[in-house]
Design an enzyme around this catalytic site. Structure first.
Site, PDB file in Angstrom:
ATOM      1  N   LYS A  11       0.820  -1.216   0.000  1.00 46.69           N
ATOM      2  CA  LYS A  11       0.000   0.000   0.000  1.00 46.69           C
ATOM      3  C   LYS A  11       0.859   1.273   0.000  1.00 46.69           C
ATOM      4  CE  LYS A  11      -3.979  -2.202   2.249  1.00 46.69           C
ATOM      5  NZ  LYS A  11      -4.939  -2.085   3.398  1.00 46.69           N
ATOM      6  N   TYR A  51     -12.636  -1.601  -3.394  1.00 48.38           N
ATOM      7  CA  TYR A  51     -13.111  -1.698  -2.017  1.00 48.38           C
ATOM      8  C   TYR A  51     -14.633  -1.525  -1.905  1.00 48.38           C
ATOM      9  CZ  TYR A  51      -8.389  -1.893  -0.073  1.00 48.38           C
ATOM     10  OH  TYR A  51      -7.107  -2.275   0.279  1.00 48.38           O
ATOM     11  N   ASN A 114      -2.024   0.483   6.648  1.00 45.77           N
ATOM     12  CA  ASN A 114      -1.505  -0.745   7.264  1.00 45.77           C
ATOM     13  C   ASN A 114      -0.632  -1.566   6.315  1.00 45.77           C
ATOM     14  OD1 ASN A 114      -3.549  -1.709   5.680  1.00 45.77           O
ATOM     15  ND2 ASN A 114      -4.660  -2.733   7.314  1.00 45.77           N
ATOM     16  N   HIS A 117      -2.160  -5.416   1.670  1.00 48.14           N
ATOM     17  CA  HIS A 117      -3.453  -6.076   1.518  1.00 48.14           C
ATOM     18  C   HIS A 117      -3.228  -7.566   1.298  1.00 48.14           C
ATOM     19  CE1 HIS A 117      -7.515  -6.915  -0.048  1.00 48.14           C
ATOM     20  NE2 HIS A 117      -6.904  -7.645  -0.957  1.00 48.14           N
ATOM     21  N   GLU A 128      -9.914 -10.311  -7.233  1.00 51.08           N
ATOM     22  CA  GLU A 128      -8.951  -9.213  -7.082  1.00 51.08           C
ATOM     23  C   GLU A 128      -7.789  -9.352  -8.070  1.00 51.08           C
ATOM     24  OE1 GLU A 128     -10.114  -8.597  -2.381  1.00 51.08           O
ATOM     25  OE2 GLU A 128      -8.124  -9.345  -2.874  1.00 51.08           O
TER      26      GLU A 128
HETATM   27  P1  IDP Z   1      -8.105  -6.367   5.970  1.00 49.46           P
HETATM   28  O1  IDP Z   1      -7.302  -5.517   5.006  1.00 49.46           O
HETATM   29  O2  IDP Z   1      -7.258  -6.816   7.138  1.00 49.46           O
HETATM   30  O3  IDP Z   1      -8.841  -7.498   5.312  1.00 49.46           O
HETATM   31  P2  IDP Z   1     -10.666  -4.983   6.133  1.00 49.46           P
HETATM   32  O4  IDP Z   1     -11.552  -5.016   7.322  1.00 49.46           O
HETATM   33  O5  IDP Z   1     -11.047  -5.785   4.916  1.00 49.46           O
HETATM   34  O6  IDP Z   1      -9.191  -5.396   6.624  1.00 49.46           O
HETATM   35  O7  IDP Z   1     -10.487  -3.459   5.718  1.00 49.46           O
HETATM   36  C1  IDP Z   1      -9.908  -3.104   4.485  1.00 49.46           C
HETATM   37  C2  IDP Z   1      -8.929  -1.965   4.713  1.00 49.46           C
HETATM   38  O8  IDP Z   1      -9.634  -0.812   5.170  1.00 49.46           O
HETATM   39  C3  IDP Z   1      -7.878  -2.216   5.809  1.00 49.46           C
HETATM   40  O9  IDP Z   1      -6.781  -2.988   5.377  1.00 49.46           O
HETATM   41  C4  IDP Z   1      -7.478  -0.805   6.183  1.00 49.46           C
HETATM   42  O10 IDP Z   1      -6.598  -0.221   5.216  1.00 49.46           O
HETATM   43  C5  IDP Z   1      -8.830  -0.081   6.089  1.00 49.46           C
HETATM   44  N1  IDP Z   1      -9.521  -0.058   7.399  1.00 49.46           N
HETATM   45  C6  IDP Z   1     -10.090  -1.110   8.040  1.00 49.46           C
HETATM   46  N2  IDP Z   1     -10.634  -0.742   9.206  1.00 49.46           N
HETATM   47  C7  IDP Z   1     -10.415   0.598   9.304  1.00 49.46           C
HETATM   48  C8  IDP Z   1     -10.761   1.589  10.294  1.00 49.46           C
HETATM   49  O11 IDP Z   1     -11.379   1.295  11.325  1.00 49.46           O
HETATM   50  N3  IDP Z   1     -10.353   2.861  10.033  1.00 49.46           N
HETATM   51  C9  IDP Z   1      -9.677   3.213   8.899  1.00 49.46           C
HETATM   52  N4  IDP Z   1      -9.345   2.330   7.952  1.00 49.46           N
HETATM   53  C10 IDP Z   1      -9.704   1.031   8.144  1.00 49.46           C
HETATM   54 MG    MG Z   2     -10.345  -7.462   3.886  1.00 54.41          MG
END
Ligand code: IDP
Ligand code: MG
Length: 139
Positions: A11, A51, A114, A117, A128
């Site tokens: 990312k 997304y 984070n 992905h 994807e």
């Molecule tokens: P994942 O990437 O671990 O599967 P998901 O719940 O699918 O997590 O969320 C997709 C992406 O959205 C996350 O990787 C992160 O970049 C972002 N995200 C998830 N939860 C939050 C939040 O509470 N605040 C801001 N961004 C979030």
């Molecule tokens: Mg996810």
């Protein structure tokens, strides 16, 4: 039976901090083979579509902004039990909750930015991977 492919993106935060090499090193060391890879930058429309499952979540707008803030590296990876093993390698969504040694623990800044992905199912890995790569771009 578990599939043998998953999809990943390094990312914008991790690309910006020059972590591409270190992250690819961890991915290879964990036994994943790179099937397809590209360095690119998402448009708002593309990030919004990728997304779309999170459209109703409060962080969707922030997520699209962040994912279009700079270039990313997208890749299809191959290994037995790829989806589950890769999720284990990257760690929890929130880096504060990620296990020691995971990619998010090592390289992520926050729950939003984070670092990486990883697909959450074989079905989504296929969707994807198809979003980013045509047949001719996979080896
Ligand atoms: P994942 O990437 O671990 O599967 P998901 O719940 O699918 O997590 O969320 C997709 C992406 O959205 C996350 O990787 C992160 O970049 C972002 N995200 C998830 N939860 C939050 C939040 O509470 N605040 C801001 N961004 C979030
Ligand atoms: Mg996810």
């Amino acid at each position: 039976m578990a599939g043998n492919r998953t999809f990943t993106m390094i990312k914008p935060d991790a690309v910006e901090k020059n972590y591409i090499g270190a992250i690819l090193e961890k991915i290879n060391a964990a036994g994943f083979r790179i099937v397809a890879m590209k360095y690119t930058k998402l448009t708002q429309e593309q990030a919004g579509a990728f997304y779309a499952v999170h459209k109703e979540r409060p962080f969707y707008g922030e997520l699209v902004e962040y994912m279009t803030s700079g270039p990313i590296v997208a890749a299809i990876l191959e290994k037995d039990n790829a989806v589950a093993d890769f999720r284990k390698l990257i760690g929890a969504t929130n880096p504060e909750e990620a296990e020691e040694g995971t990619i998010r623990k090592l390289y992520a800044e926050s729950i939003a930015a984070n670092a990486i992905h990883g697909s959450d199912s074989d079905e989504n890995a296929e969707i994807e991977g198809n979003f980013f790569f045509s047949q001719i771009e996979r080896f």
